[in-house]
Write a protein that holds these residues in place. Structure first.
Motif, short mmCIF file in Angstrom:
data_model
loop_
_atom_site.label_atom_id
_atom_site.label_comp_id
_atom_site.label_asym_id
_atom_site.label_seq_id
_atom_site.Cartn_x
_atom_site.Cartn_y
_atom_site.Cartn_z
N ASN A 1 0.81 -1.22 0.00
CA ASN A 1 0.00 0.00 0.00
C ASN A 1 0.84 1.27 0.00
OD1 ASN A 1 -2.18 -1.70 0.06
ND2 ASN A 1 -2.73 -1.32 2.19
N SER B 1 -8.61 5.61 -0.45
CA SER B 1 -8.27 5.46 0.96
C SER B 1 -9.44 4.81 1.69
CB SER B 1 -7.90 6.81 1.58
OG SER B 1 -7.34 6.63 2.86
N THR B 2 -9.47 4.93 2.99
CA THR B 2 -10.42 4.16 3.79
C THR B 2 -10.81 4.88 5.07
OG1 THR B 2 -10.66 2.13 5.10
CG2 THR B 2 -8.43 2.96 4.82
N VAL C 1 -8.80 4.84 8.61
CA VAL C 1 -7.82 5.80 9.14
C VAL C 1 -8.32 6.46 10.41
CG1 VAL C 1 -6.87 6.26 6.86
CG2 VAL C 1 -8.65 7.77 7.78
N LYS D 1 -2.69 3.22 4.77
CA LYS D 1 -3.44 4.18 3.95
C LYS D 1 -3.22 5.61 4.45
CE LYS D 1 -5.81 1.57 0.97
NZ LYS D 1 -5.85 1.80 -0.50
N THR E 1 0.04 6.90 3.35
CA THR E 1 -0.01 7.26 1.93
C THR E 1 -0.69 8.61 1.73
OG1 THR E 1 -0.09 4.91 1.36
CG2 THR E 1 -0.76 6.47 -0.34
N GLU E 2 -1.75 8.86 2.48
CA GLU E 2 -2.40 10.18 2.41
C GLU E 2 -1.41 11.30 2.73
OE1 GLU E 2 -5.96 10.82 4.54
OE2 GLU E 2 -6.92 8.94 3.96
N VAL F 1 -8.44 12.60 -2.21
CA VAL F 1 -8.41 11.38 -1.40
C VAL F 1 -9.85 11.03 -1.07
CG1 VAL F 1 -7.84 10.43 0.86
CG2 VAL F 1 -6.14 11.77 -0.40
N ARG G 1 -12.06 8.57 1.11
CA ARG G 1 -12.04 7.61 2.22
C ARG G 1 -13.32 6.78 2.16
NH1 ARG G 1 -9.89 11.81 6.94
NH2 ARG G 1 -7.67 11.70 6.37
N THR H 1 -9.80 16.01 0.73
CA THR H 1 -10.07 14.68 1.26
C THR H 1 -11.56 14.57 1.55
OG1 THR H 1 -7.86 14.50 2.23
CG2 THR H 1 -9.60 13.08 3.16
#
Length: 337
Positions: free
Chosen positions: A93, A116-117, A120, A145, A148-149, A165, A167, A248
Protein backbone atom coordinates in the motif's frame (compact mmCIF):
# COMPACT_ATOMS: atom_id res chain seq x y z
CA UNK A 1 -6.47 12.73 -22.20
CA UNK A 2 -6.12 9.21 -20.85
CA UNK A 3 -6.86 7.97 -17.33
CA UNK A 4 -4.58 5.32 -15.82
CA UNK A 5 -6.45 3.06 -13.41
CA UNK A 6 -4.22 0.93 -11.19
CA UNK A 7 -5.93 -2.19 -9.87
CA UNK A 8 -8.49 -1.69 -12.62
CA UNK A 9 -9.28 -5.41 -12.96
CA UNK A 10 -10.26 -5.72 -9.29
CA UNK A 11 -13.63 -5.31 -7.61
CA UNK A 12 -13.89 -1.53 -7.29
CA UNK A 13 -11.39 -0.81 -10.06
CA UNK A 14 -13.36 -2.74 -12.69
CA UNK A 15 -16.51 -0.78 -11.85
CA UNK A 16 -14.46 2.38 -12.27
CA UNK A 17 -13.13 1.31 -15.66
CA UNK A 18 -16.64 0.49 -16.87
CA UNK A 19 -17.93 3.86 -15.63
CA UNK A 20 -15.14 5.69 -17.46
CA UNK A 21 -15.59 3.64 -20.64
CA UNK A 22 -19.37 4.20 -20.51
CA UNK A 23 -18.66 7.94 -20.37
CA UNK A 24 -16.41 7.76 -23.45
CA UNK A 25 -13.13 8.27 -21.57
CA UNK A 26 -9.82 6.89 -22.78
CA UNK A 27 -8.67 4.38 -20.14
CA UNK A 28 -5.64 2.18 -19.57
CA UNK A 29 -5.18 -0.33 -16.74
CA UNK A 30 -2.24 -1.67 -14.74
CA UNK A 31 -3.08 -4.70 -12.58
CA UNK A 32 -1.03 -7.66 -11.36
CA UNK A 33 -4.19 -9.83 -11.41
CA UNK A 34 -3.51 -11.13 -7.89
CA UNK A 35 -7.16 -10.45 -7.02
CA UNK A 36 -8.40 -9.04 -10.34
CA UNK A 37 -9.70 -10.62 -13.54
CA UNK A 38 -8.82 -9.51 -17.06
CA UNK A 39 -12.26 -10.65 -18.24
CA UNK A 40 -13.85 -7.89 -16.13
CA UNK A 41 -12.45 -5.16 -18.35
CA UNK A 42 -14.52 -3.65 -21.18
CA UNK A 43 -13.50 -4.67 -24.67
CA UNK A 44 -10.75 -2.51 -26.06
CA UNK A 45 -9.34 -1.23 -22.75
CA UNK A 46 -5.57 -1.91 -22.69
CA UNK A 47 -4.35 -4.00 -19.75
CA UNK A 48 -0.73 -4.09 -18.63
CA UNK A 49 -0.14 -6.99 -16.26
CA UNK A 50 2.34 -5.84 -13.66
CA UNK A 51 2.88 -3.89 -10.45
CA UNK A 52 1.65 -0.35 -9.90
CA UNK A 53 4.97 0.21 -8.12
CA UNK A 54 7.04 -0.77 -11.17
CA UNK A 55 8.26 2.69 -12.16
CA UNK A 56 9.59 1.64 -15.55
CA UNK A 57 6.25 0.05 -16.44
CA UNK A 58 4.25 3.04 -15.19
CA UNK A 59 6.44 5.56 -17.00
CA UNK A 60 6.16 3.57 -20.23
CA UNK A 61 2.36 3.37 -19.98
CA UNK A 62 2.07 7.09 -19.23
CA UNK A 63 4.27 7.99 -22.20
CA UNK A 64 2.66 5.56 -24.65
CA UNK A 65 -0.94 6.47 -23.82
CA UNK A 66 -0.73 10.16 -22.98
CA UNK A 67 -1.88 9.65 -19.37
CA UNK A 68 -2.72 12.88 -17.56
CA UNK A 69 -4.69 11.51 -14.59
CA UNK A 70 -4.21 8.51 -12.29
CA UNK A 71 -6.87 6.76 -10.22
CA UNK A 72 -5.07 4.47 -7.79
CA UNK A 73 -6.90 1.39 -6.46
CA UNK A 74 -4.12 -1.20 -6.34
CA UNK A 75 -3.39 -2.44 -2.83
CA UNK A 76 -4.22 -4.87 -0.04
CA UNK A 77 -7.46 -4.35 1.86
CA UNK A 78 -8.14 -7.07 4.48
CA UNK A 79 -7.86 -5.78 8.06
CA UNK A 80 -7.18 -9.16 9.79
CA UNK A 81 -4.52 -9.99 7.18
CA UNK A 82 -2.80 -6.69 7.91
CA UNK A 83 -2.59 -7.61 11.59
CA UNK A 84 -0.76 -10.82 10.63
CA UNK A 85 1.43 -9.30 7.91
CA UNK A 86 1.99 -5.60 8.59
CA UNK A 87 5.14 -5.37 6.50
CA UNK A 88 3.30 -6.79 3.50
CA UNK A 89 0.68 -4.06 3.83
CA UNK A 90 3.22 -1.28 4.16
CA UNK A 91 4.93 -2.65 1.05
CA UNK A 92 1.80 -3.16 -1.06
CA UNK A 93 0.00 0.00 0.00
CA UNK A 94 2.55 2.61 1.04
CA UNK A 95 5.77 1.71 -0.80
CA UNK A 96 3.91 0.88 -4.02
CA UNK A 97 2.21 4.28 -3.95
CA UNK A 98 5.54 6.01 -3.32
CA UNK A 99 6.92 4.42 -6.50
CA UNK A 100 3.76 5.24 -8.45
CA UNK A 101 3.90 8.87 -7.34
CA UNK A 102 7.56 9.09 -8.26
CA UNK A 103 6.74 7.93 -11.80
CA UNK A 104 3.83 10.38 -11.98
CA UNK A 105 6.02 13.29 -10.91
CA UNK A 106 8.76 12.40 -13.41
CA UNK A 107 6.19 12.18 -16.22
CA UNK A 108 4.35 15.38 -15.30
CA UNK A 109 1.02 13.77 -14.33
CA UNK A 110 -0.65 16.34 -12.11
CA UNK A 111 -4.03 14.81 -11.22
CA UNK A 112 -4.23 11.92 -8.76
CA UNK A 113 -7.22 10.24 -7.10
CA UNK A 114 -6.42 7.93 -4.20
CA UNK A 115 -8.47 5.07 -2.82
CA UNK A 116 -8.27 5.46 0.96
CA UNK A 117 -10.42 4.16 3.79
CA UNK A 118 -12.47 5.13 6.83
CA UNK A 119 -10.15 2.80 8.76
CA UNK A 120 -7.82 5.80 9.14
CA UNK A 121 -10.19 7.14 11.83
CA UNK A 122 -10.08 4.14 14.16
CA UNK A 123 -12.91 4.32 16.68
CA UNK A 124 -14.17 7.87 16.11
CA UNK A 125 -15.10 10.29 18.90
CA UNK A 126 -18.16 11.47 17.00
CA UNK A 127 -20.57 9.76 14.61
CA UNK A 128 -21.17 10.58 11.80
CA UNK A 129 -17.43 11.08 11.47
CA UNK A 130 -16.22 14.21 9.60
CA UNK A 131 -13.02 14.41 7.56
CA UNK A 132 -11.36 16.61 10.20
CA UNK A 133 -11.79 13.94 12.90
CA UNK A 134 -8.59 12.64 14.54
CA UNK A 135 -6.92 9.82 12.61
CA UNK A 136 -6.11 6.90 14.92
CA UNK A 137 -6.09 3.71 12.83
CA UNK A 138 -6.39 0.40 14.68
CA UNK A 139 -4.74 -1.78 12.03
CA UNK A 140 -1.68 -1.72 9.77
CA UNK A 141 -4.17 -1.54 6.87
CA UNK A 142 -5.53 1.77 8.15
CA UNK A 143 -2.06 3.04 9.03
CA UNK A 144 -0.67 2.16 5.60
CA UNK A 145 -3.44 4.18 3.95
CA UNK A 146 -2.95 7.13 6.31
CA UNK A 147 0.79 7.14 5.63
CA UNK A 148 -0.01 7.26 1.93
CA UNK A 149 -2.40 10.18 2.41
CA UNK A 150 0.35 12.13 4.20
CA UNK A 151 2.86 11.28 1.49
CA UNK A 152 0.44 12.32 -1.27
CA UNK A 153 -0.17 15.66 0.45
CA UNK A 154 3.56 16.35 0.67
CA UNK A 155 4.26 15.26 -2.92
CA UNK A 156 1.41 17.39 -4.25
CA UNK A 157 2.65 20.44 -2.32
CA UNK A 158 6.19 20.02 -3.65
CA UNK A 159 5.34 19.26 -7.28
CA UNK A 160 2.13 21.14 -8.11
CA UNK A 161 -0.04 18.03 -8.19
CA UNK A 162 -3.76 18.19 -7.41
CA UNK A 163 -5.42 15.24 -5.71
CA UNK A 164 -8.62 13.90 -4.24
CA UNK A 165 -8.41 11.38 -1.40
CA UNK A 166 -11.61 9.35 -1.13
CA UNK A 167 -12.04 7.61 2.22
CA UNK A 168 -14.31 4.64 1.56
CA UNK A 169 -16.70 3.38 4.15
CA UNK A 170 -18.13 -0.14 3.45
CA UNK A 171 -18.26 -0.84 -0.27
CA UNK A 172 -20.79 -3.46 -1.38
CA UNK A 173 -23.08 -4.52 -4.20
CA UNK A 174 -22.35 -5.11 -7.87
CA UNK A 175 -22.87 -3.54 -11.27
CA UNK A 176 -26.67 -3.27 -11.81
CA UNK A 177 -26.15 -4.55 -15.37
CA UNK A 178 -24.40 -7.66 -14.08
CA UNK A 179 -21.14 -7.01 -15.91
CA UNK A 180 -18.82 -7.05 -12.90
CA UNK A 181 -18.88 -7.66 -9.17
CA UNK A 182 -16.89 -9.15 -6.33
CA UNK A 183 -15.41 -12.48 -7.42
CA UNK A 184 -12.34 -12.80 -5.22
CA UNK A 185 -12.13 -16.23 -3.61
CA UNK A 186 -12.17 -16.00 0.19
CA UNK A 187 -13.39 -12.40 0.24
CA UNK A 188 -14.08 -11.02 3.72
CA UNK A 189 -16.74 -8.42 2.85
CA UNK A 190 -19.85 -8.90 4.97
CA UNK A 191 -22.37 -8.81 2.12
CA UNK A 192 -20.21 -11.12 0.00
CA UNK A 193 -20.18 -13.66 2.83
CA UNK A 194 -23.93 -13.21 3.27
CA UNK A 195 -24.69 -13.89 -0.40
CA UNK A 196 -22.45 -16.95 -0.36
CA UNK A 197 -24.43 -18.21 2.63
CA UNK A 198 -27.72 -17.37 0.90
CA UNK A 199 -26.67 -19.32 -2.21
CA UNK A 200 -25.55 -22.36 -0.22
CA UNK A 201 -21.83 -21.86 -0.81
CA UNK A 202 -21.17 -21.34 2.90
CA UNK A 203 -22.61 -23.37 5.74
CA UNK A 204 -22.91 -20.32 7.96
CA UNK A 205 -21.95 -16.70 8.49
CA UNK A 206 -19.88 -15.66 11.50
CA UNK A 207 -20.76 -12.50 13.43
CA UNK A 208 -17.70 -11.21 15.28
CA UNK A 209 -18.80 -9.50 18.46
CA UNK A 210 -22.35 -9.17 19.80
CA UNK A 211 -21.46 -7.29 22.98
CA UNK A 212 -20.70 -3.86 21.54
CA UNK A 213 -22.64 -0.91 23.06
CA UNK A 214 -24.89 -0.67 19.97
CA UNK A 215 -28.65 -1.28 19.72
CA UNK A 216 -28.25 -4.99 18.85
CA UNK A 217 -24.68 -5.54 20.09
CA UNK A 218 -23.10 -5.87 16.64
CA UNK A 219 -20.88 -3.41 14.75
CA UNK A 220 -22.46 -0.67 12.65
CA UNK A 221 -21.34 0.19 9.14
CA UNK A 222 -22.17 2.74 6.45
CA UNK A 223 -22.55 0.78 3.21
CA UNK A 224 -22.03 2.44 -0.18
CA UNK A 225 -22.94 0.81 -3.50
CA UNK A 226 -19.86 0.17 -5.60
CA UNK A 227 -21.43 1.84 -8.65
CA UNK A 228 -22.15 5.00 -6.67
CA UNK A 229 -18.54 4.92 -5.49
CA UNK A 230 -17.31 4.68 -9.08
CA UNK A 231 -19.44 7.71 -9.98
CA UNK A 232 -17.93 9.58 -7.03
CA UNK A 233 -14.52 9.00 -8.63
CA UNK A 234 -15.79 10.29 -11.96
CA UNK A 235 -17.10 13.38 -10.18
CA UNK A 236 -13.71 13.79 -8.45
CA UNK A 237 -11.96 13.63 -11.83
CA UNK A 238 -14.26 16.31 -13.23
CA UNK A 239 -13.61 18.40 -10.13
CA UNK A 240 -9.84 18.24 -10.63
CA UNK A 241 -10.12 18.92 -14.35
CA UNK A 242 -12.06 22.08 -13.59
CA UNK A 243 -9.26 23.31 -11.33
CA UNK A 244 -10.54 22.12 -7.96
CA UNK A 245 -8.14 22.30 -5.03
CA UNK A 246 -6.81 19.15 -3.40
CA UNK A 247 -9.30 17.71 -0.92
CA UNK A 248 -10.07 14.68 1.26
CA UNK A 249 -13.64 13.35 1.15
CA UNK A 250 -15.64 10.66 2.91
CA UNK A 251 -17.44 8.22 0.62
CA UNK A 252 -20.56 6.83 2.27
CA UNK A 253 -24.26 7.59 2.57
CA UNK A 254 -24.27 8.89 6.14
CA UNK A 255 -26.49 6.06 7.36
CA UNK A 256 -25.47 3.09 9.48
CA UNK A 257 -26.67 -0.50 9.51
CA UNK A 258 -25.61 -3.13 12.02
CA UNK A 259 -24.11 -6.45 11.02
CA UNK A 260 -27.28 -8.22 12.14
CA UNK A 261 -29.52 -5.79 10.21
CA UNK A 262 -27.42 -6.43 7.11
CA UNK A 263 -27.84 -10.18 7.48
CA UNK A 264 -31.60 -9.77 7.84
CA UNK A 265 -31.67 -7.61 4.69
CA UNK A 266 -29.98 -10.43 2.77
CA UNK A 267 -32.45 -12.95 4.16
CA UNK A 268 -35.36 -10.79 2.98
CA UNK A 269 -33.93 -10.19 -0.49
CA UNK A 270 -32.94 -13.82 -1.07
CA UNK A 271 -36.02 -15.24 0.69
CA UNK A 272 -33.68 -17.83 2.17
CA UNK A 273 -32.60 -18.58 5.70
CA UNK A 274 -29.02 -19.42 6.59
CA UNK A 275 -27.12 -20.18 9.75
CA UNK A 276 -25.47 -17.45 11.81
CA UNK A 277 -22.76 -18.23 14.35
CA UNK A 278 -21.66 -15.74 16.97
CA UNK A 279 -17.94 -15.37 17.60
CA UNK A 280 -15.73 -13.13 19.77
CA UNK A 281 -14.66 -9.67 18.62
CA UNK A 282 -11.78 -9.49 16.16
CA UNK A 283 -8.65 -7.45 16.77
CA UNK A 284 -8.70 -4.28 14.66
CA UNK A 285 -12.47 -4.16 14.13
CA UNK A 286 -14.13 -0.77 14.59
CA UNK A 287 -17.40 -0.56 16.53
CA UNK A 288 -19.35 2.12 14.66
CA UNK A 289 -18.37 3.85 11.44
CA UNK A 290 -20.80 6.18 9.67
CA UNK A 291 -19.73 8.97 7.31
CA UNK A 292 -20.44 12.65 7.59
CA UNK A 293 -21.10 13.21 3.87
CA UNK A 294 -21.70 16.95 3.89
CA UNK A 295 -18.30 17.76 2.36
CA UNK A 296 -18.50 15.35 -0.60
CA UNK A 297 -22.05 16.44 -1.40
CA UNK A 298 -21.10 20.12 -1.37
CA UNK A 299 -17.77 19.66 -3.21
CA UNK A 300 -18.57 17.21 -6.01
CA UNK A 301 -21.43 17.00 -8.47
CA UNK A 302 -22.43 13.60 -7.15
CA UNK A 303 -25.87 12.22 -6.36
CA UNK A 304 -26.04 8.58 -5.20
CA UNK A 305 -28.43 6.37 -7.16
CA UNK A 306 -28.50 3.21 -4.99
CA UNK A 307 -28.75 4.49 -1.41
CA UNK A 308 -30.77 1.54 -0.14
CA UNK A 309 -29.46 -1.51 1.72
CA UNK A 310 -31.86 -3.97 0.10
CA UNK A 311 -30.97 -2.67 -3.37
CA UNK A 312 -27.28 -3.16 -2.59
CA UNK A 313 -28.02 -6.65 -1.28
CA UNK A 314 -30.14 -7.52 -4.33
CA UNK A 315 -27.41 -6.47 -6.78
CA UNK A 316 -24.83 -8.47 -4.79
CA UNK A 317 -27.14 -11.50 -4.83
CA UNK A 318 -27.82 -11.24 -8.58
CA UNK A 319 -24.09 -11.15 -9.25
CA UNK A 320 -23.36 -14.08 -6.94
CA UNK A 321 -26.08 -16.18 -8.56
CA UNK A 322 -24.58 -15.41 -11.97
CA UNK A 323 -21.13 -16.49 -10.74
CA UNK A 324 -22.63 -19.64 -9.24
CA UNK A 325 -24.36 -20.58 -12.52
CA UNK A 326 -21.16 -20.00 -14.49
CA UNK A 327 -19.10 -22.15 -12.11
CA UNK A 328 -21.72 -24.88 -12.15
CA UNK A 329 -21.71 -24.83 -15.96
CA UNK A 330 -17.92 -25.09 -15.99
CA UNK A 331 -18.05 -28.08 -13.65
CA UNK A 332 -20.71 -29.82 -15.74
CA UNK A 333 -18.71 -29.17 -18.92
CA UNK A 334 -15.55 -30.57 -17.29
CA UNK A 335 -17.44 -33.65 -16.07
CA UNK A 336 -18.77 -34.40 -19.55
CA UNK A 337 -15.45 -33.81 -21.30
Amino acid sequence: MTVLVTGGAGYIGSHMVHALADAGESVVVIDNLSTGFSAFLPEGVPLFVGEAGDENLVEGVIAAHGVDSIIHFAGSVVVPDSMRDPLGYYRNNTVTTQCLLNAAVKCGVNRFIFSSTAAVYGNPDEVPVPEHAPTRPLSPYGTSKLMTEIMLHDVASAHGMSYVVLRYFNVAGADPLGRVGLATVGATHLLKIAVEAATGQRAKIDVYGTDYPTPDGSCIRDFIHVSDLAQAHRAALSYLRSGGASVTLNCGYGRGYSVLETIEAMRRVSMRNFAVQYAPRRLGDIMTMVADTSRIRSTLEWTPQYDDLETIAAHALNWEEKLFRERLGELQHAASA
